[in-house]
Motif scaffolding. Structure first.
Motif, PDB file in Angstrom:
ATOM      1  N   ALA A 182      -0.629  10.551  12.946  1.00 34.84           N
ATOM      2  CA  ALA A 182      -1.369  11.518  12.126  1.00 34.84           C
ATOM      3  C   ALA A 182      -0.731  11.673  10.753  1.00 34.84           C
ATOM      4  N   ALA A 183      -1.539  12.162   9.799  1.00 33.95           N
ATOM      5  CA  ALA A 183      -1.071  12.452   8.440  1.00 33.95           C
ATOM      6  C   ALA A 183      -0.339  11.264   7.826  1.00 33.95           C
ATOM      7  N   ASN A 184      -0.935  10.091   7.952  1.00 36.51           N
ATOM      8  CA  ASN A 184      -0.309   8.860   7.468  1.00 36.51           C
ATOM      9  C   ASN A 184      -0.676   8.644   6.007  1.00 36.51           C
ATOM     10  N   LEU A 185       0.295   8.832   5.123  1.00 32.94           N
ATOM     11  CA  LEU A 185       0.042   8.770   3.687  1.00 32.94           C
ATOM     12  C   LEU A 185       0.037   7.349   3.140  1.00 32.94           C
ATOM     13  N   ASN A 186       0.112   6.349   4.016  1.00 31.39           N
ATOM     14  CA  ASN A 186      -0.116   4.971   3.559  1.00 31.39           C
ATOM     15  C   ASN A 186      -1.525   4.818   2.984  1.00 31.39           C
ATOM     16  N   VAL A 187      -2.421   5.737   3.337  1.00 31.92           N
ATOM     17  CA  VAL A 187      -3.790   5.650   2.801  1.00 31.92           C
ATOM     18  C   VAL A 187      -3.827   5.923   1.298  1.00 31.92           C
ATOM     19  N   MET A 188      -2.732   6.407   0.713  1.00 30.05           N
ATOM     20  CA  MET A 188      -2.732   6.654  -0.726  1.00 30.05           C
ATOM     21  C   MET A 188      -2.680   5.355  -1.523  1.00 30.05           C
TER      22      MET A 188
ATOM     23  N   LEU B  85      -7.981   5.685  -9.988  1.00 26.95           N
ATOM     24  CA  LEU B  85      -7.641   6.327  -8.720  1.00 26.95           C
ATOM     25  C   LEU B  85      -6.638   5.491  -7.929  1.00 26.95           C
ATOM     26  N   LEU B  86      -6.823   4.175  -7.937  1.00 23.97           N
ATOM     27  CA  LEU B  86      -5.900   3.293  -7.230  1.00 23.97           C
ATOM     28  C   LEU B  86      -4.494   3.355  -7.843  1.00 23.97           C
ATOM     29  N   LEU B  87      -4.430   3.345  -9.165  1.00 26.36           N
ATOM     30  CA  LEU B  87      -3.122   3.439  -9.833  1.00 26.36           C
ATOM     31  C   LEU B  87      -2.476   4.793  -9.544  1.00 26.36           C
ATOM     32  N   LEU B  88      -3.287   5.848  -9.534  1.00 27.91           N
ATOM     33  CA  LEU B  88      -2.760   7.171  -9.209  1.00 27.91           C
ATOM     34  C   LEU B  88      -2.235   7.209  -7.771  1.00 27.91           C
ATOM     35  N   GLY B  89      -2.926   6.524  -6.854  1.00 26.82           N
ATOM     36  CA  GLY B  89      -2.481   6.463  -5.466  1.00 26.82           C
ATOM     37  C   GLY B  89      -1.121   5.799  -5.329  1.00 26.82           C
ATOM     38  N   LEU B  90      -0.892   4.736  -6.108  1.00 25.41           N
ATOM     39  CA  LEU B  90       0.417   4.065  -6.084  1.00 25.41           C
ATOM     40  C   LEU B  90       1.508   4.988  -6.596  1.00 25.41           C
ATOM     41  N   LEU B  91       1.231   5.693  -7.705  1.00 27.90           N
ATOM     42  CA  LEU B  91       2.226   6.620  -8.255  1.00 27.90           C
ATOM     43  C   LEU B  91       2.491   7.767  -7.284  1.00 27.90           C
TER      44      LEU B  91
ATOM     45  N   SER C  78       2.248   7.635  -4.064  1.00 30.87           N
ATOM     46  CA  SER C  78       3.033   7.101  -2.945  1.00 30.87           C
ATOM     47  C   SER C  78       4.516   7.103  -3.276  1.00 30.87           C
ATOM     48  N   LEU C  79       4.838   6.691  -4.494  1.00 33.91           N
ATOM     49  CA  LEU C  79       6.236   6.722  -4.928  1.00 33.91           C
ATOM     50  C   LEU C  79       6.761   8.150  -4.943  1.00 33.91           C
ATOM     51  N   GLY C  80       5.891   9.087  -5.354  1.00 31.34           N
ATOM     52  CA  GLY C  80       6.308  10.483  -5.425  1.00 31.34           C
ATOM     53  C   GLY C  80       6.604  11.082  -4.066  1.00 31.34           C
TER      54      GLY C  80
ATOM     55  N   PHE D 256       8.289   5.215   3.346  1.00 36.47           N
ATOM     56  CA  PHE D 256       7.535   3.987   3.524  1.00 36.47           C
ATOM     57  C   PHE D 256       8.484   2.817   3.760  1.00 36.47           C
ATOM     58  N   SER D 257       7.931   1.733   4.244  1.00 34.88           N
ATOM     59  CA  SER D 257       8.739   0.536   4.458  1.00 34.88           C
ATOM     60  C   SER D 257       9.210  -0.016   3.119  1.00 34.88           C
TER      61      SER D 257
END
Length: 398
Positions: free
Chosen positions: A317-323, A352-358, A360-362, A371-372
């Motif tokens: 649950a709550a898997n933020l890999n979807v970002m 939106l995709l670029l924001l998702g990557l940033l 994820s780093l945050g 994350f791996s």
């Protein structure tokens, strides 16, 4: 998001089962003064299912000729829809009983060490332990819903002891250098640069990035082994004596670097970066690269979402890999097959995709979800390609 209380694997005594328990107690012989009850801990193996080791209980009574192992870590491959139930988190495990020789045979073949910890119990406690295990072994009690973090062969160590001895049992924490998160505990047993670890980090969500309690560390057999050394029953040490039954070196499994996820994801990064450079230099776009990148990340995102919402696994649950792995990338991949992809929503979607990557780093940096590390080359490739697509988008638009 908090974990839900799991369904315990050991059956407590409900009012309607008191009669059955009394029947179990009545039919069992009295253990002799030479009887011993022990926790057996087995070394980790080289396969994923054995990477964390194993725990079981042993009951010996030379006078009665008993030497049985009660093993909560067994399942039936012939279960209907076995793989579907495992994926959905609905697979039932069961308590099995075997002779000690039968139990030990597999570990001798695999050359995995086995340690025995004899518990300090009086005669009445031993008998109640015997009754408890036999009651759990009844056909109507032996099955339980497996959970790899909260209901496995090792967590049952604490469940059984607590069910039997309640508040007189104290789990001390002096053996723990620090309290780890569940993900850190998993990584202690599997190399981060293995497909097993990579898959686990993709599948399990942010809920496992909280620190485990002292009791929750018991989901790993090696910690159960250490915990028995640091547990008191009625103010006295629970451990009477410890011995090594099989003495082998700790097994280690390693993957050749060229077969590892880091190698292949790095190759993917290089391919994407090289084609992006060529596309930029010659002012063109390799549609197949974009289709492949979007299809891959979309498929990963779809699996993550299904594990989150379509299964009973609490740890997914709550898997933020979807970002960074958007399931919608599967649909976005098709417009990118066209030579021109100037569609009104594409520009905003790339942002939106670029924001998702940033993001994820945050969330990684502040510890919400780890994350791996193997993903870093992939994130670099995605960031560069998304930025290039955005650049080309505005070029074509204007």
């Amino acid at each position: 998001m908090a974990f839900q209380t799991p369904t315990r694997s050991v059956k407590s005594v409900e009012p309607d089962s008191l009669a059955r328990l009394a029947m179990v107690r009545e039919r069992l012989p009295e253990l002799s003064s030479q009887a011993r009850i022990s926790l057996m801990t087995c070394a980790r193996g080289t396969e994923l299912y054995s990477s964390f080791g194993h725990s079981a209980f042993r009951l010996q009574d030379p006078v009665l000729g008993y030497d049985y192992v009660y093993n909560y870590g067994t399942f039936n491959f012939n279960t209907p829809n076995f793989y579907l139930k495992f994926t959905q988190g609905k697979l039932m495990y069961q308590l099995s009983r075997s002779t000690f020789e039968e139990f030990l045979f597999a570990y001798e073949l695999e050359k995995r060490w086995v340690k025995q910890q004899i518990l300090r119990l009086n005669q009445e406690q031993k008998q109640e332990f015997f009754v408890f295990l036999e009651n759990n072994y009844l056909p109507e009690n032996r099955e339980y819903l497996y959970d790899y973090l909260f209901n496995n062969c090792s967590t049952i160590t604490g469940d059984v002891l607590t069910s039997l001895y309640g508040d007189s049992l104290v789990f001390k924490d002096s053996h723990l250098e620090k309290r780890y998160t569940f993900r850190q505990l998993i990584r202690q047993n599997i190399s981060y640069n293995s497909w097993s670890s990579f898959g686990i980090d993709l599948a399990l969500g942010s809920v496992i990035d909280r620190k485990a309690t002292v009791r929750e560390h018991l989901f790993l057999p090696y910690y159960a082994l250490s915990q028995i050394r640091n547990t008191e029953l009625a103010g006295a040490p629970l451990l009477e004596r410890e011995r090594t039954v099989l003495d082998y070196e700790e097994l280690s499994s390693s993957t050749a670097f060229f077969l590892s996820p880091l190698f292949w994801i790095s190759v993917l990064m290089i391919v994407v970066l090289v084609y992006t450079y060529i596309d930029y230099k010659y002012q063109k776009r390799s549609q197949w690269v974009d289709f492949s990148v979007f299809s891959l990340t979309g498929l990963i995102g779809l699996v993550v979402v299904l594990l989150w919402f379509a299964t009973d696994h609490r740890a997914t649950a709550a898997n933020l890999n979807v970002m960074w792995a958007f399931p919608l990338n599967l649909m976005a991949a098709y417009p990118l097959l066209k030579r021109s992809y100037v569609i009104e929503w594409v520009g905003w979607y790339l942002y939106l995709l670029l924001l998702g990557l940033l993001a994820s780093l945050g969330v990684w940096a502040i510890g919400i979800q780890s994350f791996s590390p193997v993903l870093i080359p992939l994130w670099i490739a995605l960031g560069v390609r998304y930025a290039f697509l955005l650049y080309r988008y505005y070029q074509e638009e204007y």
